[in-house]
Design an enzyme around this catalytic site. Structure first.
Site, PDB file in Angstrom:
ATOM      1  N   LYS A 109       0.840  -1.205   0.000  1.00 29.12           N
ATOM      2  CA  LYS A 109       0.000   0.000   0.000  1.00 29.12           C
ATOM      3  C   LYS A 109       0.871   1.249   0.000  1.00 29.12           C
ATOM      4  O   LYS A 109       1.959   1.257   0.578  1.00 29.12           O
ATOM      5  CB  LYS A 109      -0.874  -0.045   1.258  1.00 29.12           C
ATOM      6  CG  LYS A 109      -1.953   1.008   1.382  1.00 29.12           C
ATOM      7  CD  LYS A 109      -2.701   0.775   2.713  1.00 29.12           C
ATOM      8  CE  LYS A 109      -3.851   1.734   2.916  1.00 29.12           C
ATOM      9  NZ  LYS A 109      -4.543   1.475   4.211  1.00 29.12           N
ATOM     10  N   SER A 190      -9.437   1.160   3.701  1.00 28.03           N
ATOM     11  CA  SER A 190      -8.748   1.951   2.715  1.00 28.03           C
ATOM     12  C   SER A 190      -7.715   1.170   1.908  1.00 28.03           C
ATOM     13  O   SER A 190      -7.212   1.694   0.917  1.00 28.03           O
ATOM     14  CB  SER A 190      -8.059   3.135   3.398  1.00 28.03           C
ATOM     15  OG  SER A 190      -7.011   2.672   4.233  1.00 28.03           O
ATOM     16  N   SER A 214      -9.297  -0.805   7.839  1.00 31.42           N
ATOM     17  CA  SER A 214      -8.744  -0.643   6.491  1.00 31.42           C
ATOM     18  C   SER A 214      -8.132  -1.892   5.859  1.00 31.42           C
ATOM     19  O   SER A 214      -7.884  -1.910   4.651  1.00 31.42           O
ATOM     20  CB  SER A 214      -7.704   0.479   6.479  1.00 31.42           C
ATOM     21  OG  SER A 214      -8.349   1.727   6.417  1.00 31.42           O
TER      22      SER A 214
END
Ligand SMILES: *[C@@H]1O[C@H](CO)[C@@H](O)[C@H](O)[C@H]1NC(C)=O
Ligand SMILES: *[C@@H]1O[C@H](CO)[C@@H](O)[C@H](O)[C@H]1NC(C)=O
Ligand SMILES: *[C@@H]1O[C@H](CO)[C@@H](O)[C@H](O)[C@H]1NC(C)=O
Ligand SMILES: *[C@@H]1O[C@H](CO)[C@@H](O)[C@H](O)[C@H]1NC(C)=O
Ligand SMILES: *[C@@H]1O[C@H](CO)[C@@H](O)[C@H](O)[C@H]1NC(C)=O
Length: 544
Positions: A109, A190, A214
């Site tokens: 990420k 997320s 997330s």
């Protein structure tokens, strides 16, 4: 003489033929080319060992090129990935491997810092061009373990800690990420790109980060396994922070075993993140792969906080009925299930602003510290105010259509985690998780773990820093009304969109939770039963 020569020639030809056949059998005949949407690390390692394909083949991006314009999972590919793959192939040919994940590609990420040619920018334009002074500890561990960091994944910008009216999986740099089970599917977030890329088989697995949901929520929506580790099991050094009390780095994978292997590679103490020094394991981590046993539920006591499930409301009916089926699987597998192991303060938690204020106070302090440690900071961004200013003034940030509402509130609050008002607030918040939440439910009922639908599983563990694992549970049935998010640009609920079940335990209980998650996964194999609306076609055979 003539006959003799014929015999020699025929023999030579025969030998030639059979040795050819032998070679073919060794290289191709016995080769398995697993479908990339399902390939496990075990299968990929078997192919690498036999020489059916090499790491350069695995790092090939044909599949990404084919479908990623549709799903938007990757912000940036690593320009060094191929040379790293070649190096790892050379090491393997010389008989040296760096561990069980040697030569396997991984995506990370955009919150996770790498000291190389790639950005580390939370999906935001404000941080483009900045450089961390060192690899994050988790990225360094990936490299030490022989993984190929193939690139950085998209996310809800700033890990969903910017706007009150944006959409899941949207970032200024990447635009939107979509899930693969319905056109324009909300991937949740997320860690949206990490989850969808893993689901599509663009990559065997990926790293995400979680502050409050997330990893778990995109795992839930995208039919994969997500492990949110105990805060402190994995280092956050050089990871863009939201909250030191809540942030954690963890794997998203297609199977519990693969997730366990990736967790093993990144876990461990790190003097550069002192939360990791609270780990009870010292240098000797549990063996998370060995924890994957069919007997994971034997003798376990597992609680159901019914009053939390109430919060799914009527739209949650397909989830609660799949959950009831799961409960009977779990009790047949040897667990004692204790119903009504309620989180007694859950309604106060649900109505309270304090958990958000704690995150806000941490963010103000933690982001300033992170920014001060950058080795390159081209527009000299030093505070949340600076980030807000540059976001509001960059046309690609889609402001004000996507506001900076969370930052506006954080700045107006004027609180940080060194303020005297912080500690009493934090203690009140802890009560929601401790006596009034998970820890109270565990101790009153003498439980090993608690299970919940993932959609309602992440809030209390966020406060406590406790671990959770989500595993695929089912999908919304035919006839489910199509429902959009509040912005109207993504489909949140529709037939075929997946959901998961979560296993929650006390701090450092990953080994036990992995055992349960594996025992559940192997008895249900839900992932294989769900269908994407669009599949990538590029497979390993097309590459080698
Ligand atoms: C997805 O994410 C939001 C947070 O952004 C969460 O509140 C919501 O429950 C999730 N819902 C669905 C249906 O994906
Ligand atoms: C980590 O260090 C900071 C100061 O640098 C200190 O305030 C904090 O209490 C420490 N946390 C832990 C978990 O040791
Ligand atoms: C637990 O919650 C359920 C659902 O809200 C409720 O019916 C039940 O009475 C509660 N049980 C206890 C022991 O609090
Ligand atoms: C935190 O708040 C204190 C005042 O309570 C202030 O002196 C300090 O500069 C603030 N730190 C940050 C990073 O905002
Ligand atoms: C988002 O909120 C801002 C104000 O904070 C507003 O100007 C904008 O129109 C909103 N966007 C949408 C799509 O509602």
């Amino acid at each position: 003489m003539f006959l003799w020569r014929v015999w020699v020639l025929a023999t030579l030809f025969y030998i030639h033929l059979s040795s050819l056949k032998g070679a073919v059998a060794d290289s191709v005949g016995e080769c398995q080319f697993p479908r990339l949407a399902e390939a496990t690390v075990d299968q990929l390692q078997a192919g690498l060992r036999k020489g059916c394909f090499d790491s350069v083949d695995l790092a090939y991006i044909g599949r990404i090129d084919e479908v990623d314009s549709e799903f938007g999972t990757i912000l940036e590919l690593n320009p060094q990935a191929l040379s790293i793959a070649k190096q790892l192939d050379r090491e393997r040919r010389r008989g040296r491997t760096r561990g069980p994940l040697h030569g396997i590609p991984v995506l990370i990420k955009d919150m996770i810092g790498t000291n190389d040619g790639m950005e580390t920018a939370a999906g935001s334009w404000a941080l483009v061009g900045s450089r961390v002074s060192a690899d994050s500890t988790v990225a360094a561990k990936l490299r030490q373990n022989g993984l190929i960091i193939l690139g950085k994944t998209s996310l809800s910008e700033w890990a969903n800690f910017r706007s009150l009216n944006s959409s899941n999986g949207w970032s200024g740099r990447g635009g939107n990420t979509y899930g693969a089970y319905y056109p324009d599917q909300d991937p949740n977030g997320s860690s949206s790109g990490s989850a969808v890329a893993t689901d599509l088989g663009l990559i065997p697995f990926a790293l995400g980060t979680e502050t409050a949901g997330s990893i778990l929520l995109p795992g839930d929506r995208n039919n994969i396994v997500g492990i949110k580790p105990t805060v402190g099991l994995t280092s956050r050094y050089m990871v863009i922070p939201i909250s030191e009390r809540q942030d954690t780095v963890g794997p998203l994978a297609r199977t519990v075993k693969d997730a366990a292997m990736l967790l093993q590679a990144i876990a461990g103490q790190d003097p550069k993140d002192n939360y990791t020094m609270a780990s009870p394991f010292g240098e000797r981590l549990p063996d998370y792969l060995a924890a994957c046993k069919l007997s994971g539920f034997q003798g376990k006591r597992i609680g159901i906080p019914r009053n939390v499930i109430d919060y799914l409301g009527p739209a949650g009916t397909p989830i609660t009925s799949a959950f009831e089926t799961a409960v009977s699987v779990i009790s047949r597998a040897g667990a004692t299930v204790v119903d009504n192991a309620n989180f007694t303060a859950y309604s106060s938690f649900y109505d309270s602003l304090n958990p958000a204020i704690v995150e806000a106070a941490d963010f103000t302090t933690n982001i300033a510290t992170y920014l001060s440690k950058l080795k390159r900071n081209p527009i000299n961004i030093l505070s949340l105010e600076d980030i807000r200013y540059h976001t509001q003034h960059n046309p690609w940030e889609d402001y004000p259509s996507r506001d900076t509402g969370i930052w506006d509130q954080v700045i107006a609050l004027g609180l940080n985690n060194t303020s005297p008002a912080f500690w009493p607030l934090y203690q009140e918040t802890l009560y929601f998780g401790e006596e009034g939440g998970l820890l109270g439910a565990l101790s009153r009922n003498n439980l090993d773990a608690v299970i919940l639908p993932t959609l309602v599983a992440y809030g209390i563990p966020a406060i406590l820093g406790t671990p959770v694992i989500t595993v695929p549970l089912g999908a919304y049935p035919d006839g489910t009304p199509v429902e959009h998010n509040s912005r109207g640009d993504l489909v949140q609920r529709a037939p075929g969109i997946p959901f998961g079940i979560s296993f929650l335990g006390p701090k450092w209980s990953e080994e036990q939770l992995i055992g349960m998650a594996y025992a559940f996964e192997q008895r249900t194999l839900v992932r294989d039963q769900l269908r994407r609306y669009l599949e990538a076609c590029t497979e390993l055979e097309d590459v080698i």
